[in-house]
Design an enzyme around this catalytic site. Structure first.
Site, PDB file in Angstrom:
ATOM      1  N   HIS A 486      -0.970  -3.639  -1.073  1.00 16.88           N
ATOM      2  CA  HIS A 486      -2.320  -3.470  -1.912  1.00 16.88           C
ATOM      3  C   HIS A 486      -2.308  -2.311  -2.823  1.00 16.88           C
ATOM      4  O   HIS A 486      -2.602  -3.505  -3.587  1.00 16.88           O
ATOM      5  CB  HIS A 486      -3.425  -4.586  -0.390  1.00 16.88           C
ATOM      6  CG  HIS A 486      -4.908  -3.906  -1.164  1.00 16.88           C
ATOM      7  ND1 HIS A 486      -5.597  -5.492  -1.107  1.00 16.88           N
ATOM      8  CD2 HIS A 486      -5.542  -3.447  -2.239  1.00 16.88           C
ATOM      9  CE1 HIS A 486      -6.873  -5.272  -1.572  1.00 16.88           C
ATOM     10  NE2 HIS A 486      -6.556  -3.848  -2.865  1.00 16.88           N
ATOM     11  N   GLU A 487      -2.800  -1.327  -2.291  1.00 14.96           N
ATOM     12  CA  GLU A 487      -2.717  -0.753  -3.798  1.00 14.96           C
ATOM     13  C   GLU A 487      -1.934  -0.106  -4.428  1.00 14.96           C
ATOM     14  O   GLU A 487      -1.880  -0.166  -5.809  1.00 14.96           O
ATOM     15  CB  GLU A 487      -3.007   0.595  -3.738  1.00 14.96           C
ATOM     16  CG  GLU A 487      -4.498   1.210  -2.171  1.00 14.96           C
ATOM     17  CD  GLU A 487      -5.592   0.425  -2.843  1.00 14.96           C
ATOM     18  OE1 GLU A 487      -5.743   0.347  -4.145  1.00 14.96           O
ATOM     19  OE2 GLU A 487      -6.578   0.073  -1.719  1.00 14.96           O
ATOM     20  N   HIS A 490      -2.313  -3.721  -7.424  1.00 12.09           N
ATOM     21  CA  HIS A 490      -2.863  -2.602  -8.868  1.00 12.09           C
ATOM     22  C   HIS A 490      -1.929  -2.144  -8.909  1.00 12.09           C
ATOM     23  O   HIS A 490      -2.346  -1.720 -10.403  1.00 12.09           O
ATOM     24  CB  HIS A 490      -4.753  -2.292  -7.777  1.00 12.09           C
ATOM     25  CG  HIS A 490      -5.073  -2.845  -7.011  1.00 12.09           C
ATOM     26  ND1 HIS A 490      -5.953  -4.069  -7.993  1.00 12.09           N
ATOM     27  CD2 HIS A 490      -5.561  -2.457  -6.344  1.00 12.09           C
ATOM     28  CE1 HIS A 490      -6.889  -4.150  -6.769  1.00 12.09           C
ATOM     29  NE2 HIS A 490      -7.111  -3.925  -6.086  1.00 12.09           N
TER      30      HIS A 490
HETATM   31 ZN   LIG Z   1      -7.983  -3.609  -4.260  1.00 12.16          ZN
END
Ligand SMILES: [Zn+2]
Length: 694
Positions: A486-487, A490
């Site tokens: 997830h990170e 980003h």
């Molecule tokens: Zn997030």
């Protein structure tokens, strides 16, 4: 006052100016911050000088006697505040990841100064006048599309902060903002006190029946810290609360602990939040009206992809019916289990976790400890590198010559397929006392352009993952695996961002932010991907198919409950912020009616009840709790495109996704960018399927 403080600091630290690294170009490889040369005493002088420089830059813009143009007004404003940006990047990364008393003291001092600095800029009538002049002539100035977009964005920023209002209304707005900030702070303080005040002391060993040893040990440690040695103390913090609800056989104690949680801020004591919330809700309606909006939700969402509250309400309603239906089925299944065991009671909210856990074991037979050996940190890291490489052709090379802010921070250079430098990534994986909880992606430099030269991004990913111990490397839980994917999603968004102007490059609405991250997260559990990175840390054995199957099957477990409590909170948020008249609310009544209206079953509470809904009263998610689900629709739909093509690494689609949704994400409105990638509007069906609702 603020001025006096500033003078004091700038005098005191004048002698530091010459060796302050923030005052010159970083003399390091890839222009990363020279952490080995940065000292705590450098921050305050750099902040002061940074604000001063930006004020001078703005003075220069407004004192220009030429009529306002893009080049003499909007562009220099967009590029203003370089020193301030530089010091802010480093400082606010450290406040989160390696803070100390000195840094905290600086933070308390500098935060109001910065907020004031910002207000002065956006309430600067002369500056607004020039921006407005360009805005009004924007279509006759031979500007390109991006320049027009930048002008429009800035004009809106000023307008949304009240720059267009007459003086008396500006004064009212400032007063409302001031009251709101006081109330918001009060809300948080009350909650903190409530959290601290509640504890459940257990002194009989049999009352711990069913709990895992790690949970018992933690409770014993808490007791010790509270000078209650030999007993066990449970709190309403999630790491203490959730395992107790999942495993404790003692039903009365489960109720006691859960009540402590869901009555937070609603106990009629000195820390009660009912009144605080009622005032915030009322002031927000007033604020929205002042700014020309029907409701606070209309004000907030006007800036998002959804555009109108009606669109959000409609979206949430669409998910609500199937989610609730599924939760009701889950309830039936658990009630059967209770009856079969001879329990003569109806399932209550504090029973949900306990019986759900029983169903999970019976149905999926999945044990976390069985999975962990396949998820060593290095292997998972290789997994994200592999997926990024296959999708976008990029490569990663570990560096050892960059200064870091903490000894175990790792750095990587990211390169394009042709070897061209793309950016730098810092990884800071493990917890320490000076780091806040959770995981996030930040950075030390954003991709963009400065003085006609391209600036390369420097990304930072910070987590709180399980550490290595003895001969065992760091083995991640499934939740941690997904978090890293997830990170890093980003991170890829930041690495790929392109754009000439600070205002638009990578700058996306709140309900778009979680698209790149959740998209990347989708790959973590893909069997084809698991087989590449999930290898036993001792034997190198590839994760067995049976385990993959269990992971996949259990991903739809308890989704009715998860979706229902999430949606109930999102709907409650919208109800508060859809109000169109500033009236005095009875919070208990309001919440009760809102939940009755949608037919929430009494066995489930909204994920956050009003009095402890920090996202909307304390944080920045007012009329915005829906964004997680909103982005998930786009993600599920985007991922569906890859799946339908028969190749989750489809080059053509990956190239399009990178260009429209990552590189140029800020170039247009979020939904337009998405459509450019997908060729059509996102459908909601893939999300329903992914959540097991269809
Ligand atoms: Zn997030």
């Amino acid at each position: 006052m603020a001025l006096a403080t500033m003078v004091f600091f700038s005098c005191k630290n004048d002698k530091k100016t010459s060796d302050n690294p923030f005052f010159s170009d970083y003399d390091t490889p890839f222009k990363v911050p020279p952490f080995d040369k940065i000292d705590t005493t450098h921050f305050m002088p750099a902040f002061i000088e940074g604000m001063k420089q930006q004020n001078e830059e703005i003075d220069k813009i407004i004192n220009n006697s030429d009529s306002p143009t893009f080049d003499n007004t909007v562009l220099p404003f967009d590029k203003s505040g370089l020193t301030l940006t530089k010091v802010s990047y480093v400082f606010f990364n450290l406040t989160e990841s390696t803070t100390n008393e000195q840094i905290q003291a600086i933070e308390r001092k500098v935060s109001p100064m910065l907020s004031n600095h910002n207000d002065e800029i956006f309430m600067n009538a002369k500056l607004f006048e020039r921006i407005k002049a360009v805005y009004e002539k924007r279509n006759d100035m031979k500007l390109d599309d991006q320049q027009i977009r930048v002008v429009e964005k800035y004009y809106r920023d000023f307008e949304r902060l009240g720059a267009n209002l007459p003086k008396d209304k500006q004064d009212s707005l400032k007063k409302i903002n001031e009251e709101l900030s006081t109330l918001t702070t009060k809300f948080g303080e009350n909650l903190l006190a409530e959290n601290k005040n509640f504890q459940m002391v257990v002194d009989k060993k049999e009352d711990l029946d069913g709990l895992p040893q790690s949970s018992i040990d933690a409770a014993a440690e808490t007791a010790k810290a509270k000078k209650l040695e030999g007993k066990w103390v449970f709190t309403i913090d999630k790491p203490s609360l959730i395992p107790f609800l999942q495993y404790a056989k003692n039903r009365d104690l489960r109720e006691k602990l859960y009540r402590g949680y869901f009555m937070k801020g609603d106990n009629g004591n000195a820390n009660d939040n009912n009144d605080v919330i009622a005032k915030i809700a009322k002031l927000r309606v007033k604020k929205a009206k002042l700014l020309g909006y029907e409701s606070y939700a209309a004000y907030v969402i006007d800036d998002n992809m959804a555009k109108t509250p009606e669109k959000v309400n409609e979206f949430l309603a669409k998910l609500w019916e199937p989610s609730l239906a599924m939760a009701k089925n889950e309830l039936v299944e658990m009630q059967k289990l209770i009856d079969k065991e001879g329990g003569k009671f109806k399932l209550q909210p504090w029973d949900w976790w306990y019986y759900a856990e029983k169903v999970r074991k019976a149905k999926y037979d999945l044990d976390e400890n069985e999975m962990k050996p396949y998820f060593s940190l290095d292997n998972v890291k290789n997994g994200i590198f592999h997926v990024s490489g296959k999708l976008y052709g990029i490569t990663f090379e570990k560096l050892t010559n960059l200064p870091v802010y903490f000894s175990d921070v790792e750095t990587y250079e990211v390169k394009e397929a042709d070897g061209k430098h793309l950016g730098i990534v810092y990884f800071d994986f493990h917890p320490r006392d000076s780091k806040r909880g959770g995981a996030w992606c930040g950075g030390f430099e954003s991709a963009g352009w400065r003085d006609g030269k391209k600036v390369d991004p420097i990304v930072s990913i910070v987590c709180n993952f399980t550490k290595a111990s003895g001969d065992t490397p760091a083995l991640l839980t499934w939740d941690e695996v997904e978090t890293l994917f997830h990170e890093f999603g980003h991170g890829l968004h930041s690495l790929f961002t392109e754009g000439k102007y600070n205002r638009t490059a990578g700058n996306v609405p709140r309900d778009y932010v979680e698209l790149p991250s959740q998209f990347m997260e989708s790959y973590a559990s893909e069997p084809e991907v698991l087989k590449i990175y999930a290898k036993h840390y001792k034997t190198g054995e590839v994760i067995p198919d049976k385990l993959i199957e269990k992971i996949q099957n259990s991903s739809k477990f308890n989704q009715g409950f998860t979706m229902t409590e999430l949606l109930a909170a999102a709907i409650l948020d919208m109800d508060y912020h859809n109000l169109t008249d500033p009236r005095d609310l009875n919070i208990k009544e309001f919440e009760k009616q809102a939940m009755e209206k949608i037919g929430l079953i009494p066995e489930i509470l909204p994920r956050y009840r009003s009095t402890y809904f920090s996202h909307i009263w304390g944080g920045g998610y007012a009329a915005g709790y829906y964004v997680y689900l909103w982005a998930e629709v786009l993600v599920a739909d985007a991922y569906e495109a890859f799946k339908q093509s028969g190749d989750i690494f489809n080059k053509d689609l990956a190239t399009k996704f990178r260009k429209h949704c990552l590189e140029e994400s800020g170039n247009g409105e979020g939904m337009d960018q998405y459509r450019k990638f997908r060729g059509q509007d996102p459908a909601i069906e893939p999300l329903l399927k992914r959540r097991g609702l269809k």
